[in-house]
Design an enzyme around this catalytic site. Sequence first.
Site, PDB file in Angstrom:
ATOM      1  CE  LYS A  54      -4.153  -1.802   2.315  1.00  0.00           C
ATOM      2  NZ  LYS A  54      -5.024  -1.666   3.515  1.00  0.00           N
ATOM      3  CB  CYS A  71      -1.989   0.597   8.389  1.00  0.00           C
ATOM      4  SG  CYS A  71      -1.000   1.817   9.253  1.00  0.00           S
ATOM      5  CG  ASP A  72      -3.994  -4.903   5.166  1.00  0.00           C
ATOM      6  OD1 ASP A  72      -4.664  -4.293   4.318  1.00  0.00           O
ATOM      7  OD2 ASP A  72      -4.293  -6.033   5.596  1.00  0.00           O
ATOM      8  CB  SER A  73      -5.652  -5.091  10.583  1.00  0.00           C
ATOM      9  OG  SER A  73      -5.168  -3.864  11.085  1.00  0.00           O
ATOM     10  N   GLY A 108       0.236  -4.616  10.142  1.00  0.00           N
ATOM     11  CA  GLY A 108       1.491  -4.251   9.500  1.00  0.00           C
ATOM     12  C   GLY A 108       1.543  -2.754   9.279  1.00  0.00           C
TER      13      GLY A 108
END
Length: 401
Positions: A54, A71-73, A108
Site C-alpha cells: 500500500k 497499514c493493514d490488519s 502491518g
Amino acid sequence: MNRPRFVLASASPARLKTLRDAGVEPEVIVSGVDEDNVTAESPGELARALATLKARAVVSTLNDHATVLGCDSVLEIDGVSYGKPGTPEVARERLRTMRGRSGILHTGHCLFDTTSRHEIRELASTTVYFADLTDDEIDAYVETGEPLVVAGSFTVDGLGGPFVTGIEGDYHNVVGISLPLVRRMLAEVGIPWPALWKTPSKFEYDEAEAARYDESRGGPERARAAAEAVHELLPKGGRVLELAVGTGIVGAELVALGNLVHGVDLSPAMLRHARIRLPGHLAVGDANRLPLADRRCDAVVAIWLLHLLDDSDPVLAEVARILRPDGVFITTTEKSEATRYAGGRGPNDQRAQDALTLLVARAAAHGLVLDGATTFAGHNQARGGGTTPVYPLIRFRRSGR
C-alpha cells in the site's frame, strides 16, 4: 515547526479517526492494492506485506516529497489468516469460529519517507479475547454490515465492542494503527510526533459559528446572486470544484443551475452543514494542497477566500495544476483600493491577496490568463443604511500548454 506532508495510504475510516483523535490530520490517498491476491508465510508477514504494498503504491503516484504510512490488519486464529469476510455468510461462519476464543490481531505498518528514501516495515500484534456470542447476536451483528468490511469480522471501537472481553497489548493496534509504533517509526526518519499535530487555523469554525455563518454572510439571497454570476462565467457541463465551500450555500445554488459541484473546506463543522446541501461531493481539504490529481477539473471557484490568505500564490499554483487546458478559475476580487484603508492597511502594508493587479500578475506566472468578469450585489449586506456592496467576479482561463 513546519508540519511535514503526512499521507495515510489507507481507506479505513477507523485509522483516520484514530489519527485525528490524536491531533493528526493526514492526507488520505487510497492505494488500490488488491489484497485478495497477496500471500505470505504467516498471518503477521501477510499484514506487513500488504502494508508495504500500500505504501509503495501511493509513493509511486507522488510528484512531491511526503512521508507515507501504509497499514493493514489480519486476525490470526490457530495459524490461519482472517481478513475482511466480504459476504454475510463468511462473516457469520467466522464469528461462530471466534466466539469464546482468542486471536491475535496483527497490523502491518510501512513508513516510506521520500526525502530520505528510508522505508521502515514493522508489525504490531495484540491478543484479543472474544465473548461467547449467541447465534442471535451473531445474526444481528452481521445484519448491521459492520463485520463484512473489517479484518477479522469485528471491531473493538464500534458495534462489535461489547463482544470483545479483553485485549493484551495496544488497543489502537486493534483499531488498525499502533500510535506508539508509528511515533517510533517517525522518529527514525527525523520527524517528532508533535510536528504532525494540526495547528489551529483561522479558517476553522466551531459548530456554533458554522450554524450562524449563512445568516451573518447575507443568507440565501446573496448566495443565489453569487451563484448566478458565477454560472455566467462557467463553461457548460464539466466538473466544478469550489474551494472553501463552507456550508455549501453557494454550491447548492450552482447545482440548482445545472452544474456538477464538488467542494473542499478545512472546517469539519462547516462541512457537516454542507453535506446536507451537497451530499457525497465534499472533502476536507487545504486549498494550498488540494487532494486531486493534475488536470482533473473543468472549473474551480473561490468565493470570498483569497482576501483571507496571507499568500494567494500557493492557491493559484494548485488551481493551475488541477485545471484541464482551457479550464477556468473564477474568484471574487477586491472591490476597490479603498478596501485597503477600510481594512486598516496602509500604503506600505502587505497587499490584499485578492487585489486585481496582484492576482493578474501571479496568475499569469501559472498559465492563468484573465479573460472575463462580472459583478453581483451583496444582498442583506448594507450597513447603517448605506448602499448595498457590489462584488467583482473575475475569470481566468488555463492556457493549453
